[in-house]
Design an enzyme around this catalytic site. Structure first.
Site, PDB file in Angstrom:
ATOM      1  N   TYR A  18     -12.394 -63.382  33.361  1.00 59.74           N
ATOM      2  CA  TYR A  18     -12.493 -62.260  34.295  1.00 59.74           C
ATOM      3  C   TYR A  18     -13.468 -61.219  33.750  1.00 59.74           C
ATOM      4  O   TYR A  18     -14.360 -60.746  34.460  1.00 59.74           O
ATOM      5  CB  TYR A  18     -11.101 -61.656  34.528  1.00 59.74           C
ATOM      6  CG  TYR A  18     -11.125 -60.337  35.244  1.00 59.74           C
ATOM      7  CD1 TYR A  18     -11.460 -60.259  36.592  1.00 59.74           C
ATOM      8  CD2 TYR A  18     -10.827 -59.155  34.565  1.00 59.74           C
ATOM      9  CE1 TYR A  18     -11.496 -59.039  37.248  1.00 59.74           C
ATOM     10  CE2 TYR A  18     -10.855 -57.940  35.216  1.00 59.74           C
ATOM     11  CZ  TYR A  18     -11.191 -57.887  36.556  1.00 59.74           C
ATOM     12  OH  TYR A  18     -11.232 -56.679  37.197  1.00 59.74           O
ATOM     13  N   GLU A  40      -5.563 -53.709  42.699  1.00 61.70           N
ATOM     14  CA  GLU A  40      -5.341 -52.500  41.882  1.00 61.70           C
ATOM     15  C   GLU A  40      -4.098 -51.754  42.334  1.00 61.70           C
ATOM     16  O   GLU A  40      -3.351 -51.234  41.505  1.00 61.70           O
ATOM     17  CB  GLU A  40      -6.557 -51.564  41.934  1.00 61.70           C
ATOM     18  CG  GLU A  40      -7.806 -52.121  41.299  1.00 61.70           C
ATOM     19  CD  GLU A  40      -7.744 -52.307  39.797  1.00 61.70           C
ATOM     20  OE1 GLU A  40      -6.783 -51.856  39.142  1.00 61.70           O
ATOM     21  OE2 GLU A  40      -8.674 -52.932  39.266  1.00 61.70           O
ATOM     22  N   TRP A  48      -2.700 -55.337  34.040  1.00 60.49           N
ATOM     23  CA  TRP A  48      -3.690 -56.016  34.867  1.00 60.49           C
ATOM     24  C   TRP A  48      -3.595 -57.531  34.707  1.00 60.49           C
ATOM     25  O   TRP A  48      -3.756 -58.275  35.673  1.00 60.49           O
ATOM     26  CB  TRP A  48      -5.090 -55.519  34.546  1.00 60.49           C
ATOM     27  CG  TRP A  48      -6.142 -56.216  35.351  1.00 60.49           C
ATOM     28  CD1 TRP A  48      -7.119 -57.037  34.888  1.00 60.49           C
ATOM     29  CD2 TRP A  48      -6.304 -56.197  36.774  1.00 60.49           C
ATOM     30  NE1 TRP A  48      -7.876 -57.526  35.926  1.00 60.49           N
ATOM     31  CE2 TRP A  48      -7.396 -57.016  37.099  1.00 60.49           C
ATOM     32  CE3 TRP A  48      -5.622 -55.564  37.822  1.00 60.49           C
ATOM     33  CZ2 TRP A  48      -7.827 -57.234  38.406  1.00 60.49           C
ATOM     34  CZ3 TRP A  48      -6.058 -55.779  39.132  1.00 60.49           C
ATOM     35  CH2 TRP A  48      -7.146 -56.597  39.404  1.00 60.49           C
TER      36      TRP A  48
END
Length: 187
Positions: A18, A40, A48
């Site tokens: 990522y 988000e 995350w």
């Protein structure tokens, strides 16, 4: 020779991939902007990497993040999502996704695209910070404060300044790669 990455992602292959291919790369298309905005908002209060590991489940559950479809979700669809253990089953966040899809389309009507609207907050050019260690990067800024406030005024939910700053980082509106990271000058 190994490439140096930002310290926050090292040691996890998914996180590193990522980081190497998406995080901090400027995004200008509305579909990707919406996907990151939704991810988000679900991340708020969680790590995350937790969201990243569930990303494909989110993608499937939320019709590939098609905001036009999501804006039309009915109570039955919302209930089905709340029973889906592949995603974060937070009722307020699921409902906020529907609300945010509707608000997203309103912004598109007003500005031509969501991308034009959001990039206007940084004068249409990525901000390049000088971060030596990711722990020094801010959690929010006056720009994320202003953007958060404006999004809330437009009806968006779960868009506090910290969430919005993370969105700005993810979509390349701000470059917070560590200066010795190989991606710092690439993005």
């Amino acid at each position: 020779m190994t490439k140096h990455r930002c310290d926050w992602c090292t040691g996890d292959a998914l996180y590193e991939a990522y980081h190497d291919t998406e995080w901090g790369k400027p995004v200008y298309d509305d579909a990707t902007m919406f996907e990151f905005l939704i991810l988000e908002t679900f991340q708020a209060g969680l790590s995350w990497v937790t969201i990243l590991r569930k990303r494909e489940n989110f993608r499937a559950a939320f019709d590939l993040f098609d905001y036009k479809k999501i804006a039309e979700y009915n109570p039955q669809k919302i209930e089905a999502l709340l029973e889906n253990n592949g995603i974060v089953r937070n009722k307020l966040k699921v409902k906020a996704t529907v609300t945010n899809a509707q608000a997203f389309m309103q912004v598109q009507k007003e500005f031509g695209s969501f991308s034009d609207y959001i990039w206007g907050f940084v004068n249409n050019k990525p901000l390049k910070n000088t971060v030596n260690n990711y722990k020094e990067a801010p959690a929010n800024t006056p720009i994320s404060d202003a953007l958060s406030k404006d999004l809330k005024k437009r009806g968006f939910k779960f868009v506090g300044s910290t969430v919005i700053y993370a969105h700005m980082q993810a979509t390349g509106m701000v470059n917070d790669h560590e200066v010795n990271c190989f991606r710092y000058n690439e993005v």
